[in-house]
Design a protein around this motif. Sequence first.
Motif, PDB file in Angstrom:
ATOM      1  N   ARG A  31       7.752  -5.412   6.155  1.00  0.00           N
ATOM      2  CA  ARG A  31       8.441  -4.143   6.325  1.00  0.00           C
ATOM      3  C   ARG A  31       7.769  -3.328   7.410  1.00  0.00           C
ATOM      4  O   ARG A  31       6.570  -3.457   7.650  1.00  0.00           O
ATOM      5  N   CYS A  32       8.549  -2.463   8.014  1.00  0.00           N
ATOM      6  CA  CYS A  32       8.011  -1.572   9.027  1.00  0.00           C
ATOM      7  C   CYS A  32       6.953  -0.671   8.402  1.00  0.00           C
ATOM      8  O   CYS A  32       7.175  -0.071   7.354  1.00  0.00           O
ATOM      9  N   GLU A  33       5.816  -0.588   9.068  1.00  0.00           N
ATOM     10  CA  GLU A  33       4.720   0.243   8.566  1.00  0.00           C
ATOM     11  C   GLU A  33       5.078   1.720   8.560  1.00  0.00           C
ATOM     12  O   GLU A  33       4.470   2.513   7.856  1.00  0.00           O
ATOM     13  N   ARG A  34       6.033   2.079   9.366  1.00  0.00           N
ATOM     14  CA  ARG A  34       6.342   3.508   9.488  1.00  0.00           C
ATOM     15  C   ARG A  34       7.507   3.917   8.580  1.00  0.00           C
ATOM     16  O   ARG A  34       7.411   4.901   7.864  1.00  0.00           O
ATOM     17  N   CYS A  35       8.602   3.167   8.621  1.00  0.00           N
ATOM     18  CA  CYS A  35       9.792   3.607   7.887  1.00  0.00           C
ATOM     19  C   CYS A  35      10.110   2.718   6.692  1.00  0.00           C
ATOM     20  O   CYS A  35      11.061   2.978   5.970  1.00  0.00           O
ATOM     21  N   SER A  36       9.306   1.666   6.495  1.00  0.00           N
ATOM     22  CA  SER A  36       9.452   0.784   5.340  1.00  0.00           C
ATOM     23  C   SER A  36      10.774   0.027   5.307  1.00  0.00           C
ATOM     24  O   SER A  36      11.170  -0.486   4.270  1.00  0.00           O
ATOM     25  N   LYS A  37      11.416  -0.048   6.437  1.00  0.00           N
ATOM     26  CA  LYS A  37      12.628  -0.841   6.515  1.00  0.00           C
ATOM     27  C   LYS A  37      12.256  -2.318   6.488  1.00  0.00           C
ATOM     28  O   LYS A  37      11.292  -2.729   7.128  1.00  0.00           O
ATOM     29  N   THR A  38      12.998  -3.108   5.747  1.00  0.00           N
ATOM     30  CA  THR A  38      12.736  -4.537   5.705  1.00  0.00           C
ATOM     31  C   THR A  38      13.070  -5.159   7.054  1.00  0.00           C
ATOM     32  O   THR A  38      14.102  -4.863   7.639  1.00  0.00           O
ATOM     33  N   LEU A  39      12.160  -5.996   7.550  1.00  0.00           N
ATOM     34  CA  LEU A  39      12.314  -6.559   8.881  1.00  0.00           C
ATOM     35  C   LEU A  39      12.718  -8.023   8.818  1.00  0.00           C
ATOM     36  O   LEU A  39      12.459  -8.707   7.828  1.00  0.00           O
ATOM     37  N   THR A  40      13.317  -8.464   9.880  1.00  0.00           N
ATOM     38  CA  THR A  40      13.683  -9.867  10.007  1.00  0.00           C
ATOM     39  C   THR A  40      12.589 -10.586  10.772  1.00  0.00           C
ATOM     40  O   THR A  40      12.158 -10.116  11.830  1.00  0.00           O
ATOM     41  N   ALA A  41      12.120 -11.690  10.226  1.00  0.00           N
ATOM     42  CA  ALA A  41      11.041 -12.427  10.875  1.00  0.00           C
ATOM     43  C   ALA A  41      11.429 -12.790  12.297  1.00  0.00           C
ATOM     44  O   ALA A  41      12.521 -13.285  12.551  1.00  0.00           O
ATOM     45  N   GLY A  42      10.532 -12.509  13.199  1.00  0.00           N
ATOM     46  CA  GLY A  42      10.738 -12.892  14.585  1.00  0.00           C
ATOM     47  C   GLY A  42      11.523 -11.887  15.404  1.00  0.00           C
ATOM     48  O   GLY A  42      11.603 -12.016  16.616  1.00  0.00           O
ATOM     49  N   SER A  43      12.089 -10.886  14.751  1.00  0.00           N
ATOM     50  CA  SER A  43      12.850  -9.903  15.535  1.00  0.00           C
ATOM     51  C   SER A  43      12.398  -8.491  15.192  1.00  0.00           C
ATOM     52  O   SER A  43      13.180  -7.624  14.840  1.00  0.00           O
ATOM     53  N   HIS A  44      11.103  -8.316  15.249  1.00  0.00           N
ATOM     54  CA  HIS A  44      10.558  -6.980  15.061  1.00  0.00           C
ATOM     55  C   HIS A  44       9.341  -6.825  15.967  1.00  0.00           C
ATOM     56  O   HIS A  44       8.818  -7.798  16.492  1.00  0.00           O
ATOM     57  N   ALA A  45       8.898  -5.612  16.096  1.00  0.00           N
ATOM     58  CA  ALA A  45       7.738  -5.343  16.934  1.00  0.00           C
ATOM     59  C   ALA A  45       6.459  -5.475  16.112  1.00  0.00           C
ATOM     60  O   ALA A  45       6.504  -5.576  14.880  1.00  0.00           O
ATOM     61  N   GLU A  46       5.348  -5.469  16.835  1.00  0.00           N
ATOM     62  CA  GLU A  46       4.057  -5.639  16.173  1.00  0.00           C
ATOM     63  C   GLU A  46       3.021  -4.794  16.880  1.00  0.00           C
ATOM     64  O   GLU A  46       3.029  -4.645  18.088  1.00  0.00           O
ATOM     65  N   GLY A  49      -1.379  -6.119  14.429  1.00  0.00           N
ATOM     66  CA  GLY A  49      -1.135  -7.003  13.301  1.00  0.00           C
ATOM     67  C   GLY A  49      -0.174  -6.452  12.265  1.00  0.00           C
ATOM     68  O   GLY A  49       0.121  -7.115  11.278  1.00  0.00           O
ATOM     69  N   GLN A  50       0.287  -5.232  12.486  1.00  0.00           N
ATOM     70  CA  GLN A  50       1.210  -4.622  11.547  1.00  0.00           C
ATOM     71  C   GLN A  50       2.634  -4.712  12.098  1.00  0.00           C
ATOM     72  O   GLN A  50       2.847  -4.507  13.293  1.00  0.00           O
ATOM     73  N   PRO A  51       3.576  -4.984  11.240  1.00  0.00           N
ATOM     74  CA  PRO A  51       4.963  -5.064  11.699  1.00  0.00           C
ATOM     75  C   PRO A  51       5.628  -3.682  11.785  1.00  0.00           C
ATOM     76  O   PRO A  51       5.374  -2.797  10.955  1.00  0.00           O
ATOM     77  N   TYR A  52       6.441  -3.523  12.793  1.00  0.00           N
ATOM     78  CA  TYR A  52       7.219  -2.295  12.973  1.00  0.00           C
ATOM     79  C   TYR A  52       8.593  -2.690  13.467  1.00  0.00           C
ATOM     80  O   TYR A  52       8.751  -3.717  14.119  1.00  0.00           O
ATOM     81  N   CYS A  53       9.582  -1.852  13.191  1.00  0.00           N
ATOM     82  CA  CYS A  53      10.873  -2.109  13.801  1.00  0.00           C
ATOM     83  C   CYS A  53      10.810  -1.625  15.250  1.00  0.00           C
ATOM     84  O   CYS A  53      10.065  -0.702  15.575  1.00  0.00           O
TER      85      CYS A  53
END
Length: 87
Positions: A31-46, A49-53
């Motif tokens: 999930r996005c560290e900021r907005c907690s939106k569930t992310l799709t593997a491979g199509s999100h920012a980083e 080491g933390q995922p973000y939309c």
Amino acid sequence: MASKCPKCDKTVYFAEKVTSLGKDWHRPCLRCERCSKTLTAGSHAEHDGQPYCHKPCYAVLFGPKGVNTGGVGSYIYEKEPGAVTEP
Ligand SMILES: [Zn+2]
Ligand SMILES: [Zn+2]
């Protein structure tokens, strides 16, 4: 060999696994560290080491400065030389 989720540090089993950023995550943990939106593997920012939309979160947090960060009315009004009214 089961790997551990970088988010919750618990074992990730195959059925619930998503792989992104070179790590295995629980699907709901990616999930996005900021907005907690569930992310799709491979199509999100980083970042770090933390995922973000990508948008808006990554752009807002780490994007180049001066880009419209979603706020309306962020125009800059240049003062005319000699028309400064402030003290
Ligand atoms: Zn997890
Ligand atoms: Zn986000």
